[in-house]
Motif scaffolding. Structure first.
Motif, PDB file in Angstrom:
ATOM      1  N   THR A  24      43.990  39.994  45.875  1.00 40.16           N
ATOM      2  CA  THR A  24      44.091  38.702  45.539  1.00 40.16           C
ATOM      3  C   THR A  24      41.751  39.541  45.496  1.00 40.16           C
ATOM      4  O   THR A  24      41.541  39.234  46.476  1.00 40.16           O
ATOM      5  CB  THR A  24      44.177  37.576  45.122  1.00 40.16           C
ATOM      6  OG1 THR A  24      45.206  37.378  44.788  1.00 40.16           O
ATOM      7  CG2 THR A  24      42.801  36.388  43.985  1.00 40.16           C
ATOM      8  N   LYS A  27      38.863  35.475  40.391  1.00 38.28           N
ATOM      9  CA  LYS A  27      38.719  33.815  40.243  1.00 38.28           C
ATOM     10  C   LYS A  27      39.827  32.749  40.529  1.00 38.28           C
ATOM     11  O   LYS A  27      39.983  32.021  40.490  1.00 38.28           O
ATOM     12  CB  LYS A  27      37.703  33.381  39.902  1.00 38.28           C
ATOM     13  CG  LYS A  27      36.509  33.370  40.164  1.00 38.28           C
ATOM     14  CD  LYS A  27      35.491  33.176  39.262  1.00 38.28           C
ATOM     15  CE  LYS A  27      33.670  33.970  40.047  1.00 38.28           C
ATOM     16  NZ  LYS A  27      32.518  32.956  39.355  1.00 38.28           N
ATOM     17  N   ASN A  28      41.032  33.045  39.426  1.00 32.60           N
ATOM     18  CA  ASN A  28      42.323  32.500  39.050  1.00 32.60           C
ATOM     19  C   ASN A  28      43.595  33.594  39.466  1.00 32.60           C
ATOM     20  O   ASN A  28      44.142  34.002  39.121  1.00 32.60           O
ATOM     21  CB  ASN A  28      42.358  32.880  37.921  1.00 32.60           C
ATOM     22  CG  ASN A  28      40.972  32.021  37.245  1.00 32.60           C
ATOM     23  OD1 ASN A  28      41.526  31.269  37.174  1.00 32.60           O
ATOM     24  ND2 ASN A  28      39.964  32.782  36.675  1.00 32.60           N
ATOM     25  N   GLY A  29      43.109  34.492  41.523  1.00 31.54           N
ATOM     26  CA  GLY A  29      44.744  35.037  41.759  1.00 31.54           C
ATOM     27  C   GLY A  29      44.852  36.840  40.763  1.00 31.54           C
ATOM     28  O   GLY A  29      45.195  37.840  41.123  1.00 31.54           O
ATOM     29  N   GLU A  30      43.354  36.837  40.221  1.00 31.83           N
ATOM     30  CA  GLU A  30      43.650  37.798  39.355  1.00 31.83           C
ATOM     31  C   GLU A  30      43.658  39.640  40.881  1.00 31.83           C
ATOM     32  O   GLU A  30      42.515  39.042  41.689  1.00 31.83           O
ATOM     33  CB  GLU A  30      42.247  39.028  38.282  1.00 31.83           C
ATOM     34  CG  GLU A  30      42.725  38.064  37.673  1.00 31.83           C
ATOM     35  CD  GLU A  30      42.193  36.775  37.365  1.00 31.83           C
ATOM     36  OE1 GLU A  30      41.415  35.937  36.431  1.00 31.83           O
ATOM     37  OE2 GLU A  30      41.788  35.979  38.120  1.00 31.83           O
ATOM     38  N   ASP A  34      44.308  43.721  37.493  1.00 31.59           N
ATOM     39  CA  ASP A  34      44.083  43.456  36.020  1.00 31.59           C
ATOM     40  C   ASP A  34      42.798  43.896  35.454  1.00 31.59           C
ATOM     41  O   ASP A  34      42.549  43.920  33.809  1.00 31.59           O
ATOM     42  CB  ASP A  34      43.617  41.789  36.556  1.00 31.59           C
ATOM     43  CG  ASP A  34      45.655  41.217  37.182  1.00 31.59           C
ATOM     44  OD1 ASP A  34      46.530  40.816  35.613  1.00 31.59           O
ATOM     45  OD2 ASP A  34      45.689  41.130  37.991  1.00 31.59           O
ATOM     46  N   ARG A  67      52.563  37.927  34.598  1.00 33.21           N
ATOM     47  CA  ARG A  67      51.154  37.755  33.634  1.00 33.21           C
ATOM     48  C   ARG A  67      50.386  38.511  32.878  1.00 33.21           C
ATOM     49  O   ARG A  67      50.167  38.654  31.565  1.00 33.21           O
ATOM     50  CB  ARG A  67      50.011  37.421  34.919  1.00 33.21           C
ATOM     51  CG  ARG A  67      48.708  37.050  34.093  1.00 33.21           C
ATOM     52  CD  ARG A  67      47.866  36.751  35.386  1.00 33.21           C
ATOM     53  NE  ARG A  67      47.063  38.225  36.194  1.00 33.21           N
ATOM     54  CZ  ARG A  67      48.051  37.278  37.614  1.00 33.21           C
ATOM     55  NH1 ARG A  67      48.332  37.322  37.950  1.00 33.21           N
ATOM     56  NH2 ARG A  67      47.227  38.825  38.411  1.00 33.21           N
ATOM     57  N   SER A 287      32.726  39.536  40.918  1.00 39.24           N
ATOM     58  CA  SER A 287      32.218  37.564  40.429  1.00 39.24           C
ATOM     59  C   SER A 287      30.758  38.243  39.472  1.00 39.24           C
ATOM     60  O   SER A 287      30.168  37.237  38.730  1.00 39.24           O
ATOM     61  CB  SER A 287      31.740  37.348  42.074  1.00 39.24           C
ATOM     62  OG  SER A 287      32.882  36.867  42.952  1.00 39.24           O
ATOM     63  N   GLU A 297      35.821  34.135  32.468  1.00 39.62           N
ATOM     64  CA  GLU A 297      35.839  33.598  33.872  1.00 39.62           C
ATOM     65  C   GLU A 297      38.005  34.046  34.295  1.00 39.62           C
ATOM     66  O   GLU A 297      38.166  34.054  34.914  1.00 39.62           O
ATOM     67  CB  GLU A 297      36.142  32.765  34.067  1.00 39.62           C
ATOM     68  CG  GLU A 297      36.094  31.663  35.243  1.00 39.62           C
ATOM     69  CD  GLU A 297      34.563  30.573  35.966  1.00 39.62           C
ATOM     70  OE1 GLU A 297      35.181  29.679  36.328  1.00 39.62           O
ATOM     71  OE2 GLU A 297      33.707  30.990  35.398  1.00 39.62           O
ATOM     72  N   LYS A 298      38.605  33.653  32.951  1.00 36.33           N
ATOM     73  CA  LYS A 298      39.682  33.829  33.161  1.00 36.33           C
ATOM     74  C   LYS A 298      40.662  34.672  32.538  1.00 36.33           C
ATOM     75  O   LYS A 298      40.098  35.074  30.707  1.00 36.33           O
ATOM     76  CB  LYS A 298      40.745  32.556  32.325  1.00 36.33           C
ATOM     77  CG  LYS A 298      42.227  32.424  32.425  1.00 36.33           C
ATOM     78  CD  LYS A 298      42.959  31.019  32.270  1.00 36.33           C
ATOM     79  CE  LYS A 298      44.297  31.471  32.689  1.00 36.33           C
ATOM     80  NZ  LYS A 298      44.754  29.701  32.071  1.00 36.33           N
ATOM     81  N   ASN A 302      47.635  32.853  29.319  1.00 38.11           N
ATOM     82  CA  ASN A 302      48.263  32.424  29.961  1.00 38.11           C
ATOM     83  C   ASN A 302      49.537  33.649  31.230  1.00 38.11           C
ATOM     84  O   ASN A 302      48.774  34.635  31.307  1.00 38.11           O
ATOM     85  CB  ASN A 302      49.803  31.659  29.362  1.00 38.11           C
ATOM     86  CG  ASN A 302      50.658  32.709  28.248  1.00 38.11           C
ATOM     87  OD1 ASN A 302      50.627  33.739  28.485  1.00 38.11           O
ATOM     88  ND2 ASN A 302      50.043  32.643  27.466  1.00 38.11           N
TER      89      ASN A 302
END
Length: 302
Positions: A24, A27-30, A34, A67, A287, A297-298, A302
């Protein structure tokens, strides 16, 4: 026709000390993959194919693939030690402990590639501009085109402060690749860039163009890759550390007069997951790109 992104993600991560392909950094586990996949989707690619090891499948699906597959056309294939070998050939390589290198990986995905495709490493950050440039070129060529492509990077932009790196130093003339020399140990010493090659130390300028395994091929290239793999098997199966390398096979296409490799260039600063100390650097760089609006940021809905 939309090109495919082929991701080399079956490496062992011996210097990193873990499965860096799915570590990882977002910020969202990426993970780093990803962001490369997101860049490919934004750049007109129609599909992504990941090459992984069977032993990481469960974690790979949980931490990345499921994902991505909800948001993009995604598949994966396995690179295993016995793939593309007869039982007798595999028996002669009993001491082997890791996969056979990047050409072997690409050939393991051959049946999934019916259109021009780009190849990337799973642990390197390339930048959207480079992927977009290569994707645009691949979208313009036919399946039997013999003019392939590569994006070259400036050596000084691809170094790690945490240890040595392996880079293919490119000889380029009039926008086309003439050859690639694999330099498997390039590092900083007293603020100078040193390469150890054939038992000698060579001081580099840092301005050399290097391959980061960001190539683009039509399916025609598989004819050459098959020849390279067959020759490799004849000479190297009993060598525990020998690897069938994509840059070497790409150079053979040129050497044998069976095609050309057009070179695009990128001034992007590389960052990647080679050593454990690199992880925080990668997280910080990602970041910054999120803060600047380069990435949302995401990444995925989903």
């Amino acid at each position: 026709m939309k090109p495919t992104l082929l991701v080399l993600a079956a490496g062992m991560g011996s210097r990193y000390g873990g499965v860096k392909q799915i570590d990882t950094v977002g910020k969202n586990g990426e993970c780093l993959l990803d962001f490369a996949t997101f860049d490919a989707k934004k750049s007109g690619f129609g599909k992504v194919v990941y090459i992984i090891r069977k032993d990481i499948e469960k974690d790979f699906r949980e931490r990345l693939f499921d994902r991505v597959a909800r948001n993009f056309n995604a598949e994966y294939v396995f690179q295993e030690k016995d793939a593309l070998l007869t039982p007798a050939e595999f028996a002669s390589a009993a001491e082997r402990t890791k996969p056979w290198g990047t050409i072997h990986a690409v050939l393991c995905a051959k049946e999934k590639l019916n259109e021009p495709f780009a190849v990337i490493n799973s642990d390197d950050y390339y930048g959207r501009n480079a992927i977009e440039t290569l994707g645009g070129y691949l979208s313009s060529i036919s399946n039997d085109c013999t003019e392939h492509a590569m994006v070259g990077y400036v050596l000084g932009n691809t170094m790690s402060k945490n240890g040595s790196v392996s880079r293919g130093v490119a000889d380029v003339k009039d926008g086309y690749l003439r050859s690639i020399t694999e330099n498997t140990k390039i590092y900083y010493r007293d603020n100078q860039i040193i390469s150890e090659l054939d038992g000698k130390e060579i001081q580099m300028t840092g301005k050399e163009w290097v391959s980061m395994n960001l190539f683009g091929f039509s399916p025609k290239a598989f004819e050459e890759f098959d020849i390279y793999w067959d020759n490799f098997k004849k000479t190297s199966l009993n060598l525990p550390k020998a690897e069938a390398l994509l840059p070497v096979a790409a150079s053979d296409i040129i050497r044998d007069g069976r095609g050309k490799i057009k070179v695009f260039t990128s001034e992007e600063n590389w960052f990647g997951m080679t050593y454990p100390e690199d992880k925080q650097i990668v997280k910080d760089e990602i970041s910054k790109k999120i803060a600047s609006g380069y990435y949302p940021e995401k990444l995925w809905e989903n």
